[in-house]
Design an enzyme around this catalytic site. Structure first.
Site, PDB file in Angstrom:
ATOM      1  N   SER A 168       7.079 -64.069 -16.706  1.00 13.44           N
ATOM      2  CA  SER A 168       5.730 -64.533 -17.049  1.00 13.44           C
ATOM      3  C   SER A 168       5.670 -65.877 -17.756  1.00 13.44           C
ATOM      4  CB  SER A 168       5.014 -63.477 -17.894  1.00 13.44           C
ATOM      5  OG  SER A 168       4.573 -62.417 -17.071  1.00 13.44           O
ATOM      6  N   LYS A 196      -0.499 -68.317 -26.204  1.00 11.55           N
ATOM      7  CA  LYS A 196      -0.939 -67.244 -25.311  1.00 11.55           C
ATOM      8  C   LYS A 196      -1.672 -66.164 -26.108  1.00 11.55           C
ATOM      9  CE  LYS A 196       1.010 -64.104 -21.788  1.00 11.55           C
ATOM     10  NZ  LYS A 196       2.264 -63.687 -21.126  1.00 11.55           N
ATOM     11  N   SER A 230       2.287 -63.933 -16.203  1.00 10.54           N
ATOM     12  CA  SER A 230       1.056 -63.605 -16.907  1.00 10.54           C
ATOM     13  C   SER A 230       0.605 -64.751 -17.822  1.00 10.54           C
ATOM     14  CB  SER A 230       1.241 -62.333 -17.750  1.00 10.54           C
ATOM     15  OG  SER A 230       2.263 -62.513 -18.697  1.00 10.54           O
TER      16      SER A 230
END
Lengths: 434, 434
Positions: free
Chosen positions: B174, B75, B150
């Protein structure tokens, strides 16, 4: 001190209870609550009290039989000596039976107290139990809702605690549909297994008498009195049917069906979806209905001539009689295919899991025509099938799962249902009738 | 002969595969399919090829490490040496990391090939991954649908087979929300368990780095590289929460949740609903969001001043900064209550079962505000939580179940998830990316 809820005792507990108090308690509940439920069409308090006193004596002597003192209701198309076997038809209001049906004799021999007769759909040809002659039975889980049918009085009375168990009959789902809609347990035995003398048939080829009760154990106890039990065989493989998976059903029904699938897997069973492309559920149900309507037209011809059948029932009988040769041939083919498919599935698998009905109890007057789409195949294939509560919908109405087994596999179905029931834990007594 | 689907191999299988061919295969898939998915914001093919060649050599020598040759995506808020750690914020487009985050080092030490950087919601403050600077990531199960967030790029890339596993971060859900929406597996570890240096924090108190993968076994393999495993304790009692049962959720989510409940019961576990009247799921999630937005306002102040944050993100930061003292106090109280309730439930029960999200992936642009209502409590209570696929909705979109355990119980969660996963059997590779 709180009153002892005698109507919440199991059959095993009833065999050690005060049989006279039990029957008085049930008679009192019928008197107080049935005006609201309208499940009973006939109550024989005097005979019930005599039988209960005899049961009490046997219990005192330590000689209790398997159903000793258990108050049981009987669907109105099964003969009980001295009562009218109306089959829900106005023209049979005075058709007094002169002996007990064989199944009623078996229940009495096991110690049951036959407490009253239960309302049904007119002639058993339909599943709403909104009977033009004998009244509209309510669903104890939701006033204004159907109890299902055709054994709607049986389902409602058992659910509401107005009898400990009941007999119904099942041509295309008429034991299992009211079991599902009222949140109780129902068993349609293998075609031909139970004696059917004393039954007003709807369709000889498809009819089975079967019990309804408030637990799997109680269902098994009543069934054992009707058909002393064979041993159960080990169980390994469960099938679901792709035709059922793809069929429309209410979300709560799909939830319950999925939950039952996972519960069986959790129990260590293999659950596999079998592709059943040739299985026409709606066509099979319609073919069974037409056959039933045709036979009803012959069975109730005399009552119809004397004005003793309703306009609605007449229209259904005409629908059957007017069916074209092509329709009948297509129906026979659909039924033959369905039976063959189900028998084939049951060579590779021990049991089939499916929902009992695609919906929960609908409002009276709003019947869908798909109610029996999941039940009729068992009748048509001649196989035993058991319905058990598997969940509730957003309105708190019960929804149900169904197990279909091989011919004669009732003890296995009862044992598997007991294990599944422990996990689903979906049985609820209707709060308005506590 | 059909091409070998290297992107369908498990981590265990990859350790014995041709590492160079595997990485080439994944690079090729990224080149072909990511223009459609938009999950990657940076791909380092040269570095990946070098690492893969080294992995191939170790495999040849019989010295394969636990993640040898496994292509893993990271990420965009986690430092990878030489890559920009954008955290999804335009103003950080050139924030080049000068060393690997600790978790990335752990993965490399275990043999992983770090293949690329994954898109995320701007600053991780939201869950749609519709990023104004770096693009809108698509859900591989449904074009036009959000991959959640997210860590939306992580969820989408893992699901679509563009990396074998990925790291995400989880502040209020997330990791688990994109795991749920993309139909893969995600683990938010116990707060503070994994090293977090090299992470651009959203909310220090609530953030956890966690893995996403295509099976429970793969998830466990990545987690074991990050946190060598403790033994698992015997498991007996599972709680469900009355506040969750009463929360609105899509029918398919309720079906999956019920199915998971029954599956656990079938496995022999006691599953009980615990009454949680004081648990305010939405209030707890909102309090966590406000705390995150306030911290983000401080963290990204410089980028905001230089115009490097979006108008939408600015509004969210202002929403946090403008919260009144009374709102903040009420939020702290809601979070404290939630943490206490969850800890209390986990004294009487070993694990809590709940859905991961109340809905399946929604269409981009149509975000509901309830997405994190079932996930935020684990962050706020500091507890580990695992999301696994549990079903699909009518559109074929995945829905998920979540297990929350006591602090440090990740090995137990992984073991239980593996058993549950076998029964639910809900994982599906997205057909459009096969």
């Amino acid at each position: 001190m709180a009153e002892i809820a005698l109507h919440r005792l199991s059959i095993a507990e009833l065999r050690a209870a005060d049989a006279v108090a039990v029957t008085e308690h049930y008679l009192d509940r019928i008197a107080r609550l049935d005006p609201r439920l309208r499940a009973f069409t006939h109550v024989d308090a005097d005979r019930a009290r005599v039988d209960a006193a005899w049961s009490a004596a046997l219990i005192d002597r330590g000689e209790a039989r398997p159903l000793e003192g258990v108050p049981i209701g009987i669907k109105a198309n099964i003969d009980v000596d001295g009562w009218p076997t109306t089959a829900g038809v106005e023209g049979r209001r005075d058709a007094i039976a002169t002996s007990d049906a064989a199944v009623v004799r078996l229940l009495r021999d096991a110690g049951a107290v036959i407490i009253g007769q239960l309302n049904m759909h007119e002639a058993a040809l339909g599943a709403t139990t909104d009977n033009p002659a004998f009244g509209r039975t309510e669903n104890p889980h939701g006033s204004g809702r159907t109890p299902g049918g055709s054994s709607g009085g049986s389902g409602a009375a058992v659910a509401a605690g107005l009898c400990a168990a009941a007999l119904g009959t099942d041509t295309l789902g008429s034991v299992r549909i009211p079991a599902a809609f009222n949140g109780v347990y129902g068993l349609k035995p293998t075609n031909g297994l139970l004696p059917d003398d004393g039954l007003v048939f709807l369709c000889r080829r498809l009819d089975s008498i079967g019990p309804l009760a408030r637990s799997v154990a109680d269902l098994g106890a009543v069934f054992a009195a009707l058909s002393p039990g064979a041993a159960t065989s080990p169980l390994g493989r469960v099938a679901t049917l792709s035709s059922v998976d793809g069929h429309e059903m209410e979300p709560a029904v799909r939830t319950a069906y999925t939950a039952a699938t996972m519960a069986l897997r959790g129990l260590g069973l293999v659950v596999e979806t079998v592709a059943t492309p040739g299985l026409d559920l709606a066509g099979t149900r319609l073919a069974g209905f037409i056959e039933s309507a045709r036979e009803a037209a012959a069975t109730f011809a005399a009552e119809r001539r004397s004005g003793g059948t309703s306009g609605q029932f007449n229209a259904l009988m005409d629908f059957g009689s007017d069916a074209s040769a092509a329709t009948l041939a297509a129906g026979e083919a659909a039924m033959a295919d369905a039976a063959e498919i189900l028998h084939r599935v049951l060579t590779s698998h021990d049991v089939v899991l499916l929902p009992t009905t695609p919906q929960a109890a609908f409002a009276h007057g709003r019947a869908p025509n798909t109610q029996a789409d999941f039940t009729a195949i068992a009748n048509i294939a001649g196989l035993p099938a058991l319905s058990l509560p598997a969940g509730v919908d957003a309105d708190g109405l019960p929804v149900a799962a169904q197990l279909i087994g091989r011919a004669g596999s009732e003890p296995m179905l009862l044992e598997l249902a007991a294990r599944l029931d422990t996990i689903l834990d979906a049985y609820r007594f209707p709060a308005d009738f506590a």
